[in-house]
Design an enzyme around this catalytic site. Structure first.
Site, PDB file in Angstrom:
ATOM      1  N   LYS A 138      37.444 -21.742  22.619  1.00  0.00           N
ATOM      2  CA  LYS A 138      38.467 -22.641  23.113  1.00  0.00           C
ATOM      3  C   LYS A 138      39.845 -22.101  22.745  1.00  0.00           C
ATOM      4  O   LYS A 138      39.930 -21.411  21.736  1.00  0.00           O
ATOM      5  CB  LYS A 138      38.287 -24.066  22.589  1.00  0.00           C
ATOM      6  CG  LYS A 138      37.994 -24.233  21.082  1.00  0.00           C
ATOM      7  CD  LYS A 138      38.870 -23.674  20.024  1.00  0.00           C
ATOM      8  CE  LYS A 138      40.300 -24.052  19.918  1.00  0.00           C
ATOM      9  NZ  LYS A 138      40.986 -23.370  18.778  1.00  0.00           N
ATOM     10  N   TYR A 223      41.610 -30.206  20.109  1.00  0.00           N
ATOM     11  CA  TYR A 223      40.558 -30.983  19.434  1.00  0.00           C
ATOM     12  C   TYR A 223      40.804 -32.481  19.587  1.00  0.00           C
ATOM     13  O   TYR A 223      39.860 -33.257  19.765  1.00  0.00           O
ATOM     14  CB  TYR A 223      40.490 -30.628  17.945  1.00  0.00           C
ATOM     15  CG  TYR A 223      39.831 -29.298  17.668  1.00  0.00           C
ATOM     16  CD1 TYR A 223      38.447 -29.180  17.607  1.00  0.00           C
ATOM     17  CD2 TYR A 223      40.595 -28.161  17.465  1.00  0.00           C
ATOM     18  CE1 TYR A 223      37.845 -27.957  17.355  1.00  0.00           C
ATOM     19  CE2 TYR A 223      40.006 -26.934  17.213  1.00  0.00           C
ATOM     20  CZ  TYR A 223      38.629 -26.835  17.158  1.00  0.00           C
ATOM     21  OH  TYR A 223      38.027 -25.624  16.918  1.00  0.00           O
TER      22      TYR A 223
HETATM   23  P1  NAD Z   1      41.942 -13.511  14.895  1.00  0.00           P
HETATM   24  O1  NAD Z   1      43.352 -13.045  15.048  1.00  0.00           O
HETATM   25  O2  NAD Z   1      41.414 -13.696  13.530  1.00  0.00           O
HETATM   26  O3  NAD Z   1      40.962 -12.510  15.651  1.00  0.00           O
HETATM   27  C1  NAD Z   1      41.224 -12.066  16.958  1.00  0.00           C
HETATM   28  C2  NAD Z   1      40.474 -10.764  17.202  1.00  0.00           C
HETATM   29  O4  NAD Z   1      40.798 -10.302  18.518  1.00  0.00           O
HETATM   30  C3  NAD Z   1      40.860  -9.654  16.220  1.00  0.00           C
HETATM   31  O5  NAD Z   1      39.698  -8.997  15.800  1.00  0.00           O
HETATM   32  C4  NAD Z   1      41.720  -8.729  17.039  1.00  0.00           C
HETATM   33  O6  NAD Z   1      41.624  -7.386  16.627  1.00  0.00           O
HETATM   34  C5  NAD Z   1      41.129  -8.913  18.434  1.00  0.00           C
HETATM   35  N1  NAD Z   1      42.053  -8.570  19.515  1.00  0.00           N
HETATM   36  C6  NAD Z   1      41.689  -7.932  20.640  1.00  0.00           C
HETATM   37  N2  NAD Z   1      42.731  -7.716  21.427  1.00  0.00           N
HETATM   38  C7  NAD Z   1      43.802  -8.227  20.795  1.00  0.00           C
HETATM   39  C8  NAD Z   1      45.187  -8.299  21.119  1.00  0.00           C
HETATM   40  N3  NAD Z   1      45.679  -7.808  22.278  1.00  0.00           N
HETATM   41  N4  NAD Z   1      46.008  -8.912  20.237  1.00  0.00           N
HETATM   42  C9  NAD Z   1      45.534  -9.435  19.096  1.00  0.00           C
HETATM   43  N5  NAD Z   1      44.231  -9.382  18.731  1.00  0.00           N
HETATM   44  C10 NAD Z   1      43.382  -8.782  19.581  1.00  0.00           C
HETATM   45  O7  NAD Z   1      41.824 -14.851  15.752  1.00  0.00           O
HETATM   46  P2  NAD Z   1      40.670 -15.920  15.630  1.00  0.00           P
HETATM   47  O8  NAD Z   1      41.087 -16.993  14.702  1.00  0.00           O
HETATM   48  O9  NAD Z   1      39.367 -15.251  15.407  1.00  0.00           O
HETATM   49  O10 NAD Z   1      40.702 -16.588  17.103  1.00  0.00           O
HETATM   50  C11 NAD Z   1      40.073 -15.972  18.217  1.00  0.00           C
HETATM   51  C12 NAD Z   1      39.687 -17.067  19.243  1.00  0.00           C
HETATM   52  O11 NAD Z   1      38.791 -17.975  18.618  1.00  0.00           O
HETATM   53  C13 NAD Z   1      40.859 -17.909  19.741  1.00  0.00           C
HETATM   54  O12 NAD Z   1      40.679 -18.228  21.093  1.00  0.00           O
HETATM   55  C14 NAD Z   1      40.789 -19.173  18.902  1.00  0.00           C
HETATM   56  O13 NAD Z   1      41.320 -20.314  19.539  1.00  0.00           O
HETATM   57  C15 NAD Z   1      39.286 -19.307  18.711  1.00  0.00           C
HETATM   58  N6  NAD Z   1      38.928 -20.012  17.464  1.00  0.00           N
HETATM   59  C16 NAD Z   1      38.048 -21.031  17.541  1.00  0.00           C
HETATM   60  C17 NAD Z   1      37.679 -21.720  16.407  1.00  0.00           C
HETATM   61  C18 NAD Z   1      36.668 -22.830  16.475  1.00  0.00           C
HETATM   62  O14 NAD Z   1      36.482 -23.527  15.473  1.00  0.00           O
HETATM   63  N7  NAD Z   1      35.983 -23.000  17.586  1.00  0.00           N
HETATM   64  C19 NAD Z   1      38.236 -21.385  15.175  1.00  0.00           C
HETATM   65  C20 NAD Z   1      39.146 -20.320  15.125  1.00  0.00           C
HETATM   66  C21 NAD Z   1      39.486 -19.633  16.286  1.00  0.00           C
END
Ligand code: NAD
Length: 372
Positions: A138, A223
């Protein structure tokens, strides 16, 4: 946090996880001895090995019906680490350029997209074209137009599109929904959803409009919105919204710091919600009917979820959300399991249509009517 294994040991009822549709049963089941699972296992490749990707991978260790078998990442060193940690063969490792080749890999059933929001649209469509089921985090996309294209692409490719709405499988949340459906709250007239935290690093992608698509509303306000829909049990017919910005340097144009929004439902129920990147300890739901109420705090964090109703404390088992989510998603994909609250692309699209309307209402100051 309790693991699913802890829970299963305590409950001694592995079958329970597979029966989340029946939460009453879930809470007080005798203790059936189930034979080990022998059905089809969903073999998943995770795309985006960041914070949440790591959390999902760890949680999947305890899955019965789903297994992490592949990775898609732009960082070779992360791929190596994950290969060692999760025993992932070289042939199941891809990068963002070559992952279309996964179409020739019969050992991967689904791709779980866990990258920044702006990348979901293109990555989901490519995964669908490669003939793989797609689970997408999401918000599913940046807006309803993108969301619709993703739903259409998955339909055309005859693959399933599911959205990582982990709360849709959380036992205490499901108990409140069960009570609502059973009429135990009477006529529901009000929902309040407060979701937010103080966003730290000003350089993170979450505060970059091009990658996040917006601000708090896309990330955490969703949420409260999604919760309003599953707690009231109706689809809103109008929205109003107001935006407040105290730090325009950190929260640039198009990146909302705080949005309050209100939803009106066909029954006359209303919801009042708050989404913020600059207020801590916002993780609270309250639903009120003429015969009862439920309040939950924390309501959507990783858990344990806590709450009570007019009948007392919620005592359903504490789970690791992502473990249950992935087992349940495997059952949706392979066993046609129907979750109590949908997690398909259409569900993600509903939120995106309302988010579009919330941004429009905040910008214009006008009430925005929503079509069914
Ligand atoms: P994060 O920054 O920790 O991780 C993102 C990943 O994407 C990294 O490994 C990064 O290297 C990679 N990536 C690939 N292309 C990229 C670019 N162009 N710029 C930046 N990073 C890039 O983020 P996250 O917290 O893991 O969030 C990722 C997704 O998961 C989002 O859509 C977020 O909303 C979702 N999320 C959902 C929940 C949940 O509880 N359902 C919790 C956290 C995050």
């Amino acid at each position: 946090m309790n693991t699913r294994r802890d829970f299963l040991q305590k409950m001694g009822a592995s079958a329970l996880m597979l029966k989340l549709g029946s939460v009453a049963a879930f809470a007080n089941v005798p203790d059936p001895i189930e034979p080990p699972y022998k059905g089809k296992v969903l073999r998943v490749a995770i795309m985006g090995l960041g914070g949440y990707g790591n959390r999902v991978a760890e949680a999947m260790k305890a899955c019965t019906k789903a297994k992490l078998v592949g990775v898609i990442s732009g960082t070779p060193s992360k791929i190596k680490d994950w290969q060692t940690k999760y025993n992932i063969p070289e042939k199941n490792c891809y990068n963002y350029e070559n992952f279309d080749q996964v179409k020739n890999n019969p050992d991967i059933d689904a791709i779980y997209v866990i990258t920044p929001n702006a990348l979901h649209h293109n990555q989901v469509i490519r995964a669908a074209k490669a003939g793989k089921h797609v689970i997408c985090e999401k918000p599913m996309a940046l807006n309803a137009k993108e969301g619709q294209e993703m739903v259409d692409a998955c339909k055309k490719a005859n693959v399933m599109l599911l959205v990582g709405y982990r709360m849709h499988f959380e036992p205490r949340t499901l108990e409140v929904i069960r009570m609502r459906n059973a009429g135990e709250f009477g006529k529901v007239m009000f929902f309040q959803g407060l979701c937010g935290f103080k966003a730290g690093d000003p350089n993170q992608w979450r505060l970059n409009k091009a990658l996040a698509g917006g601000g708090s509303m896309m990330d955490i306000g969703i949420y409260a919105l999604n919760g309003a829909r599953y707690m009231v049990g109706e689809e809103p017919i109008w929205v109003t919204a107001q935006e407040t910005k105290t730090d325009p340097v950190k929260f640039k144009d198009g990146v909302d710091e705080t949005i309050q929004f209100q939803l009106g439902f066909p029954s006359g129920a209303v919801a009042s919600c708050l989404s913020s990147y600059n207020i801590n300890h916002l993780d609270r739901f309250f639903v009120s009917g003429d015969k009862g109420f439920a309040e939950m705090q924390p309501s959507t964090g990783y858990g344990p979820i806590r709450g009570r109703t007019h009948k007392g404390e919620l005592t359903q088992p504490i789970t690791t959300h992502q473990t249950v989510q992935m087992d349940e998603m495997a059952a949706i994909i392979f066993e046609d399991h129907k979750p109590v609250v949908a997690v398909n692309g259409e569900e993600g699209l509903k939120d995106l249509k309302i988010i579009d309307a919330i941004y429009q209402a905040a910008k214009t100051g006008k009430k925005v009517e929503l079509s069914a």
